[in-house]
Every structure is written in C-alpha cells, then in structure tokens.
Design a protein around this motif. Structure first.
Motif, PDB file in Angstrom:
ATOM      1  N   ALA A  47       2.688  -6.801 -10.473  1.00  0.00           N
ATOM      2  CA  ALA A  47       1.513  -6.323 -11.198  1.00  0.00           C
ATOM      3  C   ALA A  47       0.881  -5.154 -10.458  1.00  0.00           C
ATOM      4  O   ALA A  47       1.008  -5.029  -9.238  1.00  0.00           O
ATOM      5  CB  ALA A  47       0.504  -7.462 -11.354  1.00  0.00           C
ATOM      6  N   PRO A  48       0.187  -4.282 -11.187  1.00  0.00           N
ATOM      7  CA  PRO A  48      -0.555  -3.209 -10.505  1.00  0.00           C
ATOM      8  C   PRO A  48      -1.568  -3.795  -9.526  1.00  0.00           C
ATOM      9  O   PRO A  48      -2.184  -4.830  -9.797  1.00  0.00           O
ATOM     10  CB  PRO A  48      -1.245  -2.464 -11.653  1.00  0.00           C
ATOM     11  N   THR A  49      -1.718  -3.137  -8.405  1.00  0.00           N
ATOM     12  CA  THR A  49      -2.561  -3.680  -7.349  1.00  0.00           C
ATOM     13  C   THR A  49      -4.034  -3.628  -7.729  1.00  0.00           C
ATOM     14  O   THR A  49      -4.485  -2.755  -8.471  1.00  0.00           O
ATOM     15  CB  THR A  49      -2.332  -2.914  -6.041  1.00  0.00           C
ATOM     16  N   THR A  50      -4.764  -4.575  -7.213  1.00  0.00           N
ATOM     17  CA  THR A  50      -6.215  -4.609  -7.330  1.00  0.00           C
ATOM     18  C   THR A  50      -6.810  -4.432  -5.942  1.00  0.00           C
ATOM     19  O   THR A  50      -6.093  -4.323  -4.951  1.00  0.00           O
ATOM     20  CB  THR A  50      -6.679  -5.935  -7.948  1.00  0.00           C
ATOM     21  N   TRP A  51      -8.128  -4.408  -5.871  1.00  0.00           N
ATOM     22  CA  TRP A  51      -8.770  -4.208  -4.580  1.00  0.00           C
ATOM     23  C   TRP A  51     -10.165  -4.801  -4.590  1.00  0.00           C
ATOM     24  O   TRP A  51     -10.712  -5.149  -5.644  1.00  0.00           O
ATOM     25  CB  TRP A  51      -8.845  -2.724  -4.229  1.00  0.00           C
ATOM     26  N   ARG A  52     -10.702  -4.897  -3.396  1.00  0.00           N
ATOM     27  CA  ARG A  52     -12.085  -5.293  -3.190  1.00  0.00           C
ATOM     28  C   ARG A  52     -12.766  -4.212  -2.371  1.00  0.00           C
ATOM     29  O   ARG A  52     -12.225  -3.740  -1.371  1.00  0.00           O
ATOM     30  CB  ARG A  52     -12.170  -6.638  -2.461  1.00  0.00           C
ATOM     31  N   TYR A  86       0.826  -1.207   0.000  1.00  0.00           N
ATOM     32  CA  TYR A  86       0.000   0.000   0.000  1.00  0.00           C
ATOM     33  C   TYR A  86       0.864   1.262   0.000  1.00  0.00           C
ATOM     34  O   TYR A  86       0.620   2.199  -0.772  1.00  0.00           O
ATOM     35  CB  TYR A  86      -0.908   0.015   1.236  1.00  0.00           C
ATOM     36  N   GLU A  87       1.857   1.296   0.867  1.00  0.00           N
ATOM     37  CA  GLU A  87       2.760   2.440   0.976  1.00  0.00           C
ATOM     38  C   GLU A  87       4.180   1.919   1.171  1.00  0.00           C
ATOM     39  O   GLU A  87       4.391   0.876   1.786  1.00  0.00           O
ATOM     40  CB  GLU A  87       2.376   3.338   2.164  1.00  0.00           C
ATOM     41  N   GLY A  88       5.159   2.670   0.659  1.00  0.00           N
ATOM     42  CA  GLY A  88       6.544   2.259   0.819  1.00  0.00           C
ATOM     43  C   GLY A  88       6.955   1.244  -0.221  1.00  0.00           C
ATOM     44  O   GLY A  88       6.614   1.357  -1.406  1.00  0.00           O
ATOM     45  N   LEU A 124       1.603   0.376  -4.564  1.00  0.00           N
ATOM     46  CA  LEU A 124       0.515   0.145  -5.514  1.00  0.00           C
ATOM     47  C   LEU A 124       0.829  -0.998  -6.480  1.00  0.00           C
ATOM     48  O   LEU A 124       0.352  -1.008  -7.619  1.00  0.00           O
ATOM     49  CB  LEU A 124       0.177   1.421  -6.286  1.00  0.00           C
ATOM     50  N   ARG A 125       1.633  -1.954  -6.002  1.00  0.00           N
ATOM     51  CA  ARG A 125       1.926  -3.156  -6.780  1.00  0.00           C
ATOM     52  C   ARG A 125       1.723  -4.377  -5.888  1.00  0.00           C
ATOM     53  O   ARG A 125       1.736  -4.291  -4.659  1.00  0.00           O
ATOM     54  CB  ARG A 125       3.361  -3.144  -7.307  1.00  0.00           C
ATOM     55  N   VAL A 182      -9.966  -0.420   1.289  1.00  0.00           N
ATOM     56  CA  VAL A 182     -10.671   0.865   1.292  1.00  0.00           C
ATOM     57  C   VAL A 182      -9.893   1.907   2.086  1.00  0.00           C
ATOM     58  O   VAL A 182      -9.838   3.082   1.718  1.00  0.00           O
ATOM     59  CB  VAL A 182     -12.095   0.680   1.853  1.00  0.00           C
ATOM     60  N   ARG A 183      -9.251   1.492   3.174  1.00  0.00           N
ATOM     61  CA  ARG A 183      -8.513   2.446   4.008  1.00  0.00           C
ATOM     62  C   ARG A 183      -7.297   3.011   3.285  1.00  0.00           C
ATOM     63  O   ARG A 183      -7.056   4.220   3.316  1.00  0.00           O
ATOM     64  CB  ARG A 183      -8.074   1.769   5.298  1.00  0.00           C
ATOM     65  N   TYR A 184      -6.533   2.158   2.621  1.00  0.00           N
ATOM     66  CA  TYR A 184      -5.268   2.605   2.041  1.00  0.00           C
ATOM     67  C   TYR A 184      -5.342   2.896   0.543  1.00  0.00           C
ATOM     68  O   TYR A 184      -4.405   3.477  -0.008  1.00  0.00           O
ATOM     69  CB  TYR A 184      -4.183   1.548   2.297  1.00  0.00           C
ATOM     70  N   LEU A 185      -6.411   2.495  -0.112  1.00  0.00           N
ATOM     71  CA  LEU A 185      -6.559   2.743  -1.553  1.00  0.00           C
ATOM     72  C   LEU A 185      -7.759   3.622  -1.849  1.00  0.00           C
ATOM     73  O   LEU A 185      -8.290   3.595  -2.965  1.00  0.00           O
ATOM     74  CB  LEU A 185      -6.691   1.410  -2.300  1.00  0.00           C
TER      75      LEU A 185
END
Length: 335
Positions: free
Chosen positions: A109-114, A75-77, A93-94, A121-124
């Motif tokens: 790969a680029p990150t995905t989310w739910r 998420y970060e770093g 973001l990977r 939701v908190r970090y993206l």
C-alpha cells in the motif's frame, strides 16, 4: 541489544546503520533478529532482518516494526518480504503489514506518515510538503468553484486530453479533479493512471512524485495558475492578504481589531451644550441650562508632626467625619 531510552544507533559492516527506538530489542547476527519495537535500517548495500513472522531483505532506508504484527515501510530503495514461501516486493514510498506467518498481501500500500514521528518527517518531508500544498489548493478551489464541470477544468490545462480526463474525473469533487488534472498535465501522464494511484490510497504528494518526473513541484505551479485563470474568467478578484500580526481569536479575551477610530469621552470640565425643549402648542420656550460640573480640588497633605499620646477613648463618629471634612489634625467637634 535493547534500547532503554533515546534512539541509539549502531554502525554495521559495509557502511550500514541501525537505529533503535526506545523499547526496541534486537539480536545482532546474520540476519539481525528484531524481537520487538521499531528499527530503522539504513543499508545502501543491503541487509537482512528477521521478525517473528517474516524475513526482510532491504536495500536503502526501511523501517521494520514488530508488535502484534510485522510491518515494513520503505523510505528509499526497496525491500523484499518473505513469509512461508510467499514473497512480496515493496518499493519506495510503500508499506506492508504481515499479521501472521504466510499472510502476505498481494501488493504493498502507499505509505502513510505521522507528523510527530521524526523518522517520517526526515525521510518524507517532500511528500508531506507537496501533499499539504495540493490539498490546500484543491479545497480552496472546491469552495470557489463547486459547480465547475470537467470540460471547464480541462480547458485550464493546455494539452490535457478532454475526453480521457472527463472519464477519469467523473464523480469526483472539483478540487480533486483540478489537482489530478494538474499532475497529469505536468507529468504528461494519462489521467486514469493519476486517479488510479489516488484511488489506491496514495496522497497527492506521492502521486506527484511518481507521475511527474524531474521536478514534481511543477504540478503545484500548474494548479495555482489554473486557479488564477479560473478566477479571472469568472470575474472574481483574489482576496488581499491581511497584514501580518497577531489576530485575536473568539473567546480569548483579547480585543478584536476595529475599523473605527476610538471615541474619546468629553473632558469633565467642559460643560455639554445646552438643550432646548420645544414648548407645547401656545406655550413659552423653556431652555434647560447645562448641568454644573464641580471642579476637582486638590487638598494639600497636612504637615507631618511627631505623634502625641494615644488617646485612651475613641472619639465619636461625627468628630472623625469632621477631621476628614476639614483636612486638619485636631478634633473639631461635630463639624
């Protein structure tokens, strides 16, 4: 340590924090051993986490998972994944998945989310919001201007290289080309870099964040301005917004709004106008009188009297009808 319910958190040295999902099991040590489940690592100064198939050195906020395979989402770093001598750097973001020992992919790969995942939701949140806005504008423009050429789109963004944009946006829908042009113009980046990141599977939100320095929301503003300029050019007026309020959906049983005023039925005491039937040739004119409406008469209730002895015989049905017709309390015999 095993999380039986909820999402327990554990403070670690140097200001770090470990958060476990329900069912997650870890062995606290150096490194932290993740046996199974999902582990959120918030370690500004860095922390090492090991799984069955890999070891992860993370600095920032990362999510490490272990089920049939090991996974890392940053998420970060950044994080560094190592398995059987193979190492891969995973930036923010990977994400990466290692199915077995040594099977480290060549790149993350680029990150995905739910949307139902509270960590995502908190970090993206910014990524999700930008993606929603840019996707909606692209789809709406594709409906309004499905046949727009790349030259037409390039003219909507001053300073955008027309030739480079035409080559990068070829064989793309008008909505995708419009959003890519907006991000390229806002970030002053080459269109092939923008569309190349998109081809790698990145959402438009990630593309905007990584290609527009400072304020990625400028891409949203430029795309919106371009759509307005296009509508003005082709002479299409923007659709007015509907007034706020509940709208009945088909099949819900609720009445749909109607632009017509309600029609009131005529009063029962007002006779309708008479109609005149045209006569046959050579015959007299016949006037049909209006139908007669019987006024409604209210019968006052009978006085209340003490009940008398209950008759042992049932009166005939015609006597009961007479009671109802007369509105009295005695038998009338046949009325």
């Amino acid at each position: 340590m095993r999380a039986l319910q909820g999402t327990p958190s554990l403070e670690i040295t140097r200001g770090g924090l470990l958060t476990l999902r329900k069912g997650t099991s870890v062995i606290l040590g150096r490194p932290v051993m993740l046996e199974r489940g999902q582990l959120l690592v918030d370690a500004p100064d860095g922390l090492d986490v090991a799984t069955v198939v890999t070891s992860v050195s993370t600095k920032g906020v990362s999510r490490v998972g272990q089920s049939l395979a090991s996974s890392v989402r940053v998420y970060e770093g950044e994080a560094r994944v190592t398995s059987l001598g193979r190492t891969l750097a995973v930036p923010a973001l990977r994400q990466v998945t290692i199915p077995a020992r040594g099977l480290v992919p060549q790149r993350a790969a680029p990150t995905t989310w739910r949307r139902d995942d509270m960590w995502d939701v908190r970090y993206l949140g910014l990524v999700i919001d930008l993606t929603d806005q840019l996707d909606a504008q692209g789809r709406g423009f594709a409906v309004q201007a499905g046949t727009a050429s790349t030259d037409d789109l390039a003219a909507l963004f001053p300073g955008l290289a027309k030739d480079a944009f035409s080559r990068a946006a070829s064989n793309r829908s008008s909505g995708e080309a419009l959003v890519g042009a907006g991000i390229s113009s806002a970030g002053k980046r080459a269109p092939n870099r923008v569309f190349g990141l998109r081809d790698d599977g990145a959402s438009w939100g990630i593309v905007a964040i990584e290609q527009v320095s400072g304020d990625p929301s400028r891409a949203v503003s430029l795309v919106r301005q371009a759509i307005s300029a296009w509508l003005s050019r082709v002479g299409v007026e923007p659709q007015p917004r509907l007034a706020a309020g509940p709208i009945a959906s088909p099949g819900s049983g609720a009445p749909l709004p109607s632009p017509f005023a309600p029609v009131r039925a005529p009063s029962p005491t007002t006779p309708p106008p008479s109609t005149t039937t045209p006569p046959p040739p050579g015959g007299p004119t016949t006037t049909t009188p209006p139908p007669t409406t019987t006024p409604i008469v209210t019968v006052p209730p009978p006085p209340v009297t003490a009940p008398g002895p209950v008759p042992t015989t049932v009166p005939p049905l015609d006597e009961v009808v007479g009671i109802i017709a007369d509105g009295t309390t005695g038998l009338t015999g046949g009325g």
